[in-house]
Motif scaffolding. Sequence first.
Motif, PDB file in Angstrom:
ATOM      1  N   VAL A 257       0.856  -1.199  -0.222  1.00  0.00           N
ATOM      2  CA  VAL A 257       0.036  -0.134  -0.062  1.00  0.00           C
ATOM      3  C   VAL A 257       0.944   1.148   0.115  1.00  0.00           C
ATOM      4  O   VAL A 257       1.803   1.249   0.911  1.00  0.00           O
ATOM      5  CB  VAL A 257      -1.023   0.057   1.197  1.00  0.00           C
ATOM      6  N   GLU A 258       0.680   2.008  -1.081  1.00  0.00           N
ATOM      7  CA  GLU A 258       1.381   3.272  -0.999  1.00  0.00           C
ATOM      8  C   GLU A 258       0.542   4.524  -1.324  1.00  0.00           C
ATOM      9  O   GLU A 258      -0.408   4.360  -2.296  1.00  0.00           O
ATOM     10  CB  GLU A 258       2.385   3.380  -2.195  1.00  0.00           C
ATOM     11  N   ARG A 259       0.284   5.415  -0.365  1.00  0.00           N
ATOM     12  CA  ARG A 259      -0.726   6.466  -0.297  1.00  0.00           C
ATOM     13  C   ARG A 259      -2.147   5.384  -0.227  1.00  0.00           C
ATOM     14  O   ARG A 259      -2.234   4.604   0.648  1.00  0.00           O
ATOM     15  CB  ARG A 259      -0.761   7.371  -1.302  1.00  0.00           C
TER      16      ARG A 259
ATOM     17  N   GLN B  18      -4.414  -3.771  -9.084  1.00  0.00           N
ATOM     18  CA  GLN B  18      -4.170  -2.357  -8.423  1.00  0.00           C
ATOM     19  C   GLN B  18      -5.466  -1.842  -8.069  1.00  0.00           C
ATOM     20  O   GLN B  18      -6.301  -1.712  -9.082  1.00  0.00           O
ATOM     21  CB  GLN B  18      -3.222  -1.543  -9.216  1.00  0.00           C
ATOM     22  N   LEU B  19      -5.545  -1.291  -6.988  1.00  0.00           N
ATOM     23  CA  LEU B  19      -6.902  -0.747  -6.541  1.00  0.00           C
ATOM     24  C   LEU B  19      -6.799   0.670  -5.833  1.00  0.00           C
ATOM     25  O   LEU B  19      -5.787   0.620  -4.984  1.00  0.00           O
ATOM     26  CB  LEU B  19      -7.716  -1.673  -5.492  1.00  0.00           C
ATOM     27  N   MET B  20      -7.541   1.408  -6.364  1.00  0.00           N
ATOM     28  CA  MET B  20      -7.199   3.031  -5.789  1.00  0.00           C
ATOM     29  C   MET B  20      -8.246   2.959  -4.508  1.00  0.00           C
ATOM     30  O   MET B  20      -9.565   2.587  -4.800  1.00  0.00           O
ATOM     31  CB  MET B  20      -7.636   4.092  -6.720  1.00  0.00           C
ATOM     32  N   LEU B  21      -7.997   2.994  -3.055  1.00  0.00           N
ATOM     33  CA  LEU B  21      -8.847   2.925  -2.046  1.00  0.00           C
ATOM     34  C   LEU B  21      -9.178   4.462  -1.822  1.00  0.00           C
ATOM     35  O   LEU B  21      -8.229   5.337  -2.051  1.00  0.00           O
ATOM     36  CB  LEU B  21      -8.103   2.354  -0.895  1.00  0.00           C
ATOM     37  N   ALA B  22     -10.488   4.587  -1.259  1.00  0.00           N
ATOM     38  CA  ALA B  22     -10.904   5.796  -0.649  1.00  0.00           C
ATOM     39  C   ALA B  22     -10.307   6.412   0.497  1.00  0.00           C
ATOM     40  O   ALA B  22      -9.802   5.477   1.262  1.00  0.00           O
ATOM     41  CB  ALA B  22     -12.610   5.713  -0.680  1.00  0.00           C
ATOM     42  N   ASP B  23     -10.453   7.484   0.722  1.00  0.00           N
ATOM     43  CA  ASP B  23      -9.812   8.130   1.955  1.00  0.00           C
ATOM     44  C   ASP B  23     -10.660   7.708   3.050  1.00  0.00           C
ATOM     45  O   ASP B  23     -10.215   7.761   4.245  1.00  0.00           O
ATOM     46  CB  ASP B  23      -9.655   9.650   1.839  1.00  0.00           C
TER      47      ASP B  23
ATOM     48  N   THR C 284      -5.877   2.588   5.845  1.00  0.00           N
ATOM     49  CA  THR C 284      -5.018   1.516   5.170  1.00  0.00           C
ATOM     50  C   THR C 284      -3.944   1.295   6.159  1.00  0.00           C
ATOM     51  O   THR C 284      -2.913   0.376   6.035  1.00  0.00           O
ATOM     52  CB  THR C 284      -4.269   2.342   4.052  1.00  0.00           C
ATOM     53  N   GLU C 285      -3.968   1.820   7.416  1.00  0.00           N
ATOM     54  CA  GLU C 285      -3.006   1.436   8.408  1.00  0.00           C
ATOM     55  C   GLU C 285      -3.426   0.019   9.065  1.00  0.00           C
ATOM     56  O   GLU C 285      -2.493  -0.425   9.792  1.00  0.00           O
ATOM     57  CB  GLU C 285      -2.725   2.198   9.367  1.00  0.00           C
ATOM     58  N   HIS C 286      -4.442  -0.348   9.141  1.00  0.00           N
ATOM     59  CA  HIS C 286      -4.647  -1.523   9.736  1.00  0.00           C
ATOM     60  C   HIS C 286      -5.329  -2.706   8.976  1.00  0.00           C
ATOM     61  O   HIS C 286      -6.337  -3.237   9.187  1.00  0.00           O
ATOM     62  CB  HIS C 286      -5.956  -1.106  10.716  1.00  0.00           C
ATOM     63  N   ILE C 287      -4.570  -2.868   7.808  1.00  0.00           N
ATOM     64  CA  ILE C 287      -5.382  -3.881   6.790  1.00  0.00           C
ATOM     65  C   ILE C 287      -4.911  -5.091   7.353  1.00  0.00           C
ATOM     66  O   ILE C 287      -3.859  -5.366   7.706  1.00  0.00           O
ATOM     67  CB  ILE C 287      -4.643  -3.590   5.467  1.00  0.00           C
ATOM     68  N   LYS C 288      -5.784  -6.165   7.217  1.00  0.00           N
ATOM     69  CA  LYS C 288      -5.395  -7.738   7.559  1.00  0.00           C
ATOM     70  C   LYS C 288      -5.424  -8.401   6.372  1.00  0.00           C
ATOM     71  O   LYS C 288      -6.261  -8.515   5.521  1.00  0.00           O
ATOM     72  CB  LYS C 288      -6.255  -7.903   8.588  1.00  0.00           C
TER      73      LYS C 288
END
Length: 144
Positions: A60-62, A95-100, A104-108
């Motif tokens: 995950v980047e940004r 590749q997926l653009m995730l919404a704000d 993203t800090e706690h993806i399992k």
Amino acid sequence: MLMRTDPFRELDRLTQQLMGTSGTWSRPSPMPMDAYREGEEYVIALDLPGVSTDAIDIDVERNMLTVKAERRPVTKADTVQMELSERPLGVFSRQLMLADTLDTEHIKADYDAGVLTLRIPIAERAKPRKISIGGETAHKQISG
């Protein structure tokens, strides 16, 4: 919660299936996926049958989530003669653009029965909340 980044990816996937080509690191094949919201989490399930966990890379980047995996050929003895080979080999990527609104800090990540499941919590700032209204004294200070 999720935005498509490549409108031609499905067409590429169908073409690769028909032509029997496999993905490379420079031009990976897409991997099938489902994405849905379950309670306070956003869930992404990616099909990766026959891929070992050490051949899966999640980054995950940004707000860009990238999943890459490589299905390698099974080593066979010299006496084995392949009769049929339909299972795709090579590199797969999504590749997926995730919404704000996603944390993203706690993806399992879990991998079971050839399915990679990513669980992304909904960010606290995106959850509904009540806004209280100030009392009469606040209005008097403004107008007076």
